[in-house]
Design an enzyme around this catalytic site. Structure first.
Site, PDB file in Angstrom:
ATOM      1  N   ASP A  35       0.856  -1.185   0.000  1.00 39.82           N
ATOM      2  CA  ASP A  35       0.000   0.000   0.000  1.00 39.82           C
ATOM      3  C   ASP A  35       0.894   1.238   0.000  1.00 39.82           C
ATOM      4  OD1 ASP A  35      -2.939   1.052   0.530  1.00 39.82           O
ATOM      5  OD2 ASP A  35      -1.570   2.248   1.760  1.00 39.82           O
ATOM      6  N   GLU A  37       1.025   5.671   0.299  1.00 34.85           N
ATOM      7  CA  GLU A  37       0.403   6.975   0.537  1.00 34.85           C
ATOM      8  C   GLU A  37       1.127   7.969  -0.360  1.00 34.85           C
ATOM      9  OE1 GLU A  37      -2.313   7.160   2.136  1.00 34.85           O
ATOM     10  OE2 GLU A  37      -2.176   5.093   2.860  1.00 34.85           O
ATOM     11  N   HIS A 177      -5.452   4.939   6.434  1.00 36.03           N
ATOM     12  CA  HIS A 177      -4.694   5.719   5.451  1.00 36.03           C
ATOM     13  C   HIS A 177      -3.233   5.875   5.842  1.00 36.03           C
ATOM     14  CE1 HIS A 177      -7.990   6.690   2.772  1.00 36.03           C
ATOM     15  NE2 HIS A 177      -8.736   6.972   3.846  1.00 36.03           N
ATOM     16  N   ASP A 182      -2.894  -0.158   6.293  1.00 40.61           N
ATOM     17  CA  ASP A 182      -3.766  -0.514   5.175  1.00 40.61           C
ATOM     18  C   ASP A 182      -3.309  -1.813   4.514  1.00 40.61           C
ATOM     19  OD1 ASP A 182      -5.081   1.775   5.802  1.00 40.61           O
ATOM     20  OD2 ASP A 182      -4.853   2.750   3.847  1.00 40.61           O
TER      21      ASP A 182
END
Length: 595
Positions: A35, A37, A177, A182
């Site tokens: 994942d 960001e 998040h 995540d």
């Protein structure tokens, strides 16, 4: 060996064979769930990665975790900082993407990448790998969001956001998040999806990647029909209980392709209906992919399977013919005769042939009537076309034989060698119509010209090859071996792959001796269908081809129609890409999907 021991050994062998045939068991696959960001939704638009989190799992066991903040070298937008909790102060001093990406790729090496909305995360990673000049590893990718949309119903979760799925599968981690959290939640979602699909008979990576609820359990139970097919290029035939051919297809890997009909990568309703009727599948192994493609065409033409939509009726074609008679004319015909006439085609549709014919009549004022006219015509009233100046009117003696013959020579040269006269005449007409803002009429002439240019280019390319009694060519394939094809009069007569360590010259001699005998015939496509010869041509014109022998002269005219194709292909592609104002279905926006 006792009979019971023999049965036990046979049972173990059947079990091992079935796993091999059905694919790679999920319990043996190492997944890397990742994942990211980021500062925004598009790497190409300047957005940067601020955090990478990943979890490596196999057989339900966590093997390792990876987490790092990434210095984006730019300000993090306030709304992103509020969403993720990652501030400018947190990433100050963090490694840049040039250091973080290699570390992640090392961690993920040899795994299957998993992400929720994978095109987003993997797209960012691939983009920055490309920016750094790094070769992107050949990761297989699994998208849990895509898989969930095939499995999860409204009763399970209100939508397929990560937060909703994590709640539905009772994940031990709540998505927040942050990349590692995540990723951990996505691991739980992945395991939940795998557990649910296991009850539906999905036990391999291939089945998981291609699963669709549109494929019924009854279809999946027929996957045994793929057993025994080789992992090799070839043609497959689905048959019903009466052994009638339902569908013919081709693949570089027969077993994998046929298996996909029962494990859900094939979700067309028409194919689902066909699989429901099928009772057996025959496989024909071929030496090369080109041989498989050609065999497919021939089998479709022979059996005309009801579930094949293309290539079933190669005999339903049209040609534009320039006749050989005292006062030659152009006509539309269904087949080529040995009558010394010149032919343009074949056309797969009558409409395209008519457009081409109209383009030629717009340029050359040859007669359009089908009456027989003697060498000394006269006594007949001119037709409307003659009065409009669109016909030289030999029927009433308005033109002498030499003048008419000169126009026919120009027409023949246009068909066979140089299309410039038609191109220039119709372009001038289109320009004049466009200047008068008569755009619809200009469009009609544009379509006529495109039909002519494509037909002339096709005829010239096909004729050049079919005039050659034999062409032998070879190409080194990905496995290092040489694929060899013998082509006679445009028809594939033999195909083979030179075995490693074998004498190449001796192999080619043997292949030529065993090749199909093909005789010449009149017309631009004498010994095969146009579709087959075009497939052969595409292979002959592909990179890396070496011509071994050429019997005859394989050339296309330098000033031929092919040089005009690029313009018309570009125009056609542009028209296809337009979306009417009242039809927005083809439009989409690029954004980061909601989690």
């Amino acid at each position: 060996m006792t009979s019971s021991a023999a049965r036990e050994t046979s049972s173990r062998w059947e079990s091992q064979r079935s796993f091999d045939e059905l694919g790679r068991p999920l319990r043996d696959i190492t997944f890397c769930v990742v994942d990211l960001e980021t500062t925004g939704g598009s790497a190409e638009g300047g957005s940067m990665i601020t955090e990478i989190g990943a979890v490596k799992v196999r057989g339900g066991e966590v093997l390792g975790e990876f987490q790092t903040l990434v210095d984006p070298r730019t300000e993090i937008p306030a709304f992103i900082a509020v969403l993720t909790g990652i501030s400018n102060a947190m990433v100050a001093g963090a490694p840049p993407i040039e250091s973080a990406l290699p570390s992640f790729l090392e961690f993920a090496a040899g795994t299957v990448l998993v992400a929720h909305n994978a095109p987003f995360d993997v797209g960012f990673l691939r983009y920055f790998a490309e920016q750094q000049g790094r070769a992107w590893p050949r990761f297989e990718v699994l998208d849990t969001a895509k898989l969930a949309r095939r499995v999860i119903t409204r009763d399970d979760a209100p939508n397929c956001k990560l937060s909703s799925l994590a709640k539905a599968f009772k994940s031990g981690t709540t998505p927040n998040h942050r990349a590692l959290s995540d990723a951990r939640a996505t691991v739980d979602v992945l395991h939940g999806l795998m557990e649910r699909l296991g009850g539906l008979g999905v036990h391999t990576l291939e089945e998981l990647q291609t699963f669709s609820s549109r494929v019924t359990p009854a279809q999946r139970r027929k996957r045994h029909l793929a057993e025994g097919l080789p992992h090799a290029p070839g043609v497959y035939l689905f048959r019903d209980e009466r052994q009638r051919v339902l569908y013919v297809g081709t693949s570089r890997d027969l077993r994998s392709r046929v298996r996909s009909y029962f494990t859900a990568s094939e979700t067309r309703s028409r194919m689902g209906e066909m699989v429901g009727i099928a009772s057996s599948v025959d496989g024909i192994e071929c030496a090369t992919p080109l041989e498989a493609e050609v065999r497919e065409l021939r089998l479709i033409a022979e059996h005309k399977p009801r579930y094949n939509r293309r290539s079933r009726f190669p005999e339903r074609v049209h040609f534009v013919k320039l006749t050989r008679e005292p006062w030659p004319r152009l006509s539309l015909v269904r087949r080529v005769l040995d009558d010394d006439a010149d032919y343009l085609g074949p056309f797969s549709s009558k409409k395209a042939a008519e457009k081409c014919l109209a383009a030629l009549h717009d340029t050359f004022p040859v007669r359009q009537c089908s009456d027989r006219i003697g060498r000394k015509p006269g006594g007949t009233s001119p037709c409307v076309l003659a009065e409009m100046g669109r016909c030289l009117s030999p029927c009433d003696g308005s033109v002498d034989e030499a003048t008419y013959a000169a126009v026919v020579r120009q027409l023949r040269d246009t068909l066979l060698r140089r299309p410039d006269e038609v191109v220039e005449a119709i372009n001038a007409k289109m320009a004049a119509l466009a200047a008068d803002e008569r755009f619809e009429e200009a469009g009609v002439h544009r379509d006529r010209l495109a039909a002519f240019v494509r037909a002339a280019a096709r005829t010239q390319r096909l004729s050049a090859l079919t005039r050659c009694p034999e062409v032998v060519a070879a190409r080194r394939e990905d496995d290092g071996r040489w694929a060899v094809h013998v082509v006679r009069h445009g028809r594939l007569a033999a195909a083979g792959v030179i075995p490693s360590g074998a004498d190449a010259n001796g192999y080619v001699v043997t292949l030529r001796a065993s090749a199909e005998t093909v005789g010449g015939a009149p017309g631009p496509v004498p010994a095969a269908t146009a579709e087959e010869t075009e497939k052969v041509l595409r292979w002959l014109e592909s990179p890396g081809i070496r011509l071994v022998t050429v019997d005859g002269e394989w050339t296309c005219p330098v000033g031929g129609a092919t040089r005009h194709l690029a313009v018309h292909d570009a125009v056609n592609q542009s028209r296809l890409s337009l979306v009417p104002f009242d039809d927005r279905r083809g439009l989409s926006t690029v954004h980061r999907p909601a989690r």
